[in-house]
Motif scaffolding. Sequence first.
Motif, PDB file in Angstrom:
ATOM      1  N   GLN A 141       0.816  -1.214   0.000  1.00 50.00           N
ATOM      2  CA  GLN A 141       0.000   0.000   0.000  1.00 50.00           C
ATOM      3  C   GLN A 141       0.848   1.262   0.000  1.00 50.00           C
ATOM      4  OE1 GLN A 141      -3.928  -0.279   1.789  1.00 50.00           O
ATOM      5  NE2 GLN A 141      -3.135  -1.902   3.114  1.00 50.00           N
ATOM      6  N   ASP A 144       3.159   2.441   1.938  1.00 46.58           N
ATOM      7  CA  ASP A 144       3.295   3.185   3.181  1.00 46.58           C
ATOM      8  C   ASP A 144       4.624   2.933   3.884  1.00 46.58           C
ATOM      9  OD1 ASP A 144       1.154   0.966   5.152  1.00 46.58           O
ATOM     10  OD2 ASP A 144       2.791   0.595   3.754  1.00 46.58           O
ATOM     11  N   ASN A 161       6.861   2.311  -8.392  1.00 48.51           N
ATOM     12  CA  ASN A 161       6.055   2.837  -7.304  1.00 48.51           C
ATOM     13  C   ASN A 161       6.720   3.995  -6.577  1.00 48.51           C
ATOM     14  OD1 ASN A 161       4.088   0.953  -7.763  1.00 48.51           O
ATOM     15  ND2 ASN A 161       4.934  -0.525  -6.332  1.00 48.51           N
ATOM     16  N   GLN A 196       3.667   4.881  -3.442  1.00 42.58           N
ATOM     17  CA  GLN A 196       2.395   4.600  -4.086  1.00 42.58           C
ATOM     18  C   GLN A 196       2.049   3.134  -3.900  1.00 42.58           C
ATOM     19  OE1 GLN A 196       3.293   6.165  -8.102  1.00 42.58           O
ATOM     20  NE2 GLN A 196       1.540   7.520  -7.809  1.00 42.58           N
ATOM     21  N   ALA A 197       0.755   2.876  -3.839  1.00 45.13           N
ATOM     22  CA  ALA A 197       0.304   1.495  -3.698  1.00 45.13           C
ATOM     23  C   ALA A 197       0.631   0.706  -4.958  1.00 45.13           C
ATOM     24  CB  ALA A 197      -1.192   1.466  -3.431  1.00 45.13           C
ATOM     25  N   ILE A 236      -3.348  -3.416  -5.804  1.00 47.17           N
ATOM     26  CA  ILE A 236      -4.265  -2.852  -4.819  1.00 47.17           C
ATOM     27  C   ILE A 236      -5.300  -1.974  -5.503  1.00 47.17           C
ATOM     28  CG2 ILE A 236      -4.443  -1.364  -2.797  1.00 47.17           C
ATOM     29  CD1 ILE A 236      -3.217  -4.067  -2.223  1.00 47.17           C
ATOM     30  N   ASP A 237      -4.850  -1.150  -6.442  1.00 39.23           N
ATOM     31  CA  ASP A 237      -5.799  -0.333  -7.206  1.00 39.23           C
ATOM     32  C   ASP A 237      -6.802  -1.198  -7.943  1.00 39.23           C
ATOM     33  OD1 ASP A 237      -4.454   1.854  -6.301  1.00 39.23           O
ATOM     34  OD2 ASP A 237      -3.449   2.323  -8.190  1.00 39.23           O
ATOM     35  N   LYS A 281      -9.374  -2.640  -5.481  1.00 39.69           N
ATOM     36  CA  LYS A 281     -10.278  -1.614  -4.960  1.00 39.69           C
ATOM     37  C   LYS A 281     -11.351  -1.221  -5.966  1.00 39.69           C
ATOM     38  CE  LYS A 281      -7.301   0.554  -1.491  1.00 39.69           C
ATOM     39  NZ  LYS A 281      -6.572   1.777  -1.074  1.00 39.69           N
ATOM     40  N   THR A 341      -7.086  -2.709   5.863  1.00 41.68           N
ATOM     41  CA  THR A 341      -5.815  -3.204   6.371  1.00 41.68           C
ATOM     42  C   THR A 341      -6.027  -3.919   7.700  1.00 41.68           C
ATOM     43  OG1 THR A 341      -4.612  -1.404   5.309  1.00 41.68           O
ATOM     44  CG2 THR A 341      -3.487  -2.571   7.082  1.00 41.68           C
TER      45      THR A 341
END
Length: 637
Positions: free
Chosen positions: A186, A188, A198, A202-203, A207-208, A211, A218
Amino acid sequence: MNQKILTTTSLIIAVILFLAINIVSKELFSSARLDLTENQLYTLSEGTENVLKTLEEPITLRFFLSEKLVTSLSINSYAERVKDLLLEYKRIGGDKINLVFVDPEPFSEEEDQAEGYGLQGVPIDDSNTTFYFGIAGNDSIDNENVIPFFSPNREEFLEYDLTKFVYQLAHPKQKVIGLMSTLPMQGDTKASPFMPQNSGNQAWMIIDHIKQLLEVKTVAIDVDVIPDDIDVLMVVHPIGFSDKTMYAIDQFVLKGGRAIIFADPYSEVYEPVTDPKNPFAAMQAPRNSDFAMLFDAWGIEISNKVVGDLQTAQKVQMQKGSRMSVITYPVWMDLNGEQYFNTDDIITGKLGNVVMATAGSISEKGDVPTEINPLISSGTKSMQIEIDKLGFMAEPENLVREFRPDDKFTLAARITGSVKTAFPEGKPTTEEDDKATENTAEHLAESVVNINIIVVADTDILEDKFWVRTQSMFGQRIAIPHAENATFVSNALDNLTGSNDLISVRNRGNFTRPFLKVEEIQQQAEQSFREKETELLARLTVADNKIREMQREKKEGNELALNIKQQNEIANFRNEKIKIRKELRNVQHELQKNIASLETQMKFINIGLMPLLIGLGGITLGVLGRRRRKALRVSRN
């Protein structure tokens, strides 16, 4: 005269009885079904029947089909099959399903309605005529769902697609995926050299992608209970999990929770903790996942070796000294073809290519009554490779030199069955637990229902560089996939978020039944045709060589004679070529003749012979009955 009147009356009565029996049987036996196909293609799965019978609220299904156009298209029989299946759904669902057939003729309100629902219209010709073949549905509170177009490529999964369509209407709430990962999926965590696209903040594109379909929450890797709102738990590269976290996952699965586990013997994307005093330690640190405690309880294990496959190996650039070279890297596999995927499972039935890197193999372990159904497998000439031959100070080119084909290995699998807990003594306790006055969670010693989990022996399958390229356009990332890794993941999650009934819906098999005899004739003729074609090409080559040879032997003073020889040779060759082409045409004509003859025979058997045999059987029975009655009258006299 009386005999003639009696015979005529009998025929009239027979016709009336025939019509009456048909009318009555249609009303009385309209629900009766007899499926004589080899794979029970027209019998609904038990899961579908359960979904339809347990509908709590009524739903409306609008089937859009351009009736006047479909008759001239090759998918006419498929359209009839969809219609028949919907009628069967209506029959089982009863008053909970309102089925409406809509014919969206050009420039009609029905066509506007189809466009309003977002159905996909397919242009038929240059006259702006559009063909519609899809379905739209809504529930009692106007939640909508659509299948824009029934693609013939998904004919085997027609029942699953329709049942999923109905299930989603009946359960419109968006499903929740709980993501528990030690990898920076993700965006982070700090930047990683393995993720240049990335930029560390950036995720991942996976993940995008998820979603867009599902809600992602999480889940911390140190939890002691999985939240109740999680529908599917997605665990990626489990490493360093505490006993209480493993217990939480164990209990989640035992009570019927679905899970997909990505575990890896060698995760290339994983970054071990770096020691500033010893920077080389991280390069030599283990990169394997650690989930053996639960895998043992589920009756499986992931090898501590990686799978290599020369047939699917990717080409990679490697720098040795100051020189760049391209080598074959068998542990990076581009799996493309039905032989690598379980075509009977909805998750992998229509996958294109999937790229996996340094993946492990899944195998059975212990005496646990679970069933391992492979989803993705390596080729039949694969081998397992030791971990120490990868990574820092390794010699990648040696992998090919030392490659020894061994067997086929399972890279991803569905695990189902009844299991027991990995914690037979109960929940692991800590000092804080000892101080607690009560423990409200009930300990499960075995699964309440059969577990249904998916295990993938690779984590790199999720990382961007193995399946997608990204471009930045007006501040937005644009994904350009070169593999269907994301499709595999979304298929798996989509399948796991359904009910047990939906997951149990089987592949319908192939509705198309080939004419084996016709194919045999075609193959024989094709083989003969190719032999003639090869002969022609060989003669062409011989003639060309002769002409070149004559050109080399050309000397002054005899150009005319040699040219005459060339002309004669060319003329002879042309005659020969015409002769062979005639033979080729004869082969093709014979092929069409044999097929036409077989077609005529089949039509005669189906249209003429069978009714004729039935008629002869009726006449024979009539004659025998008449003789029996005559003999009976004689004996009485």
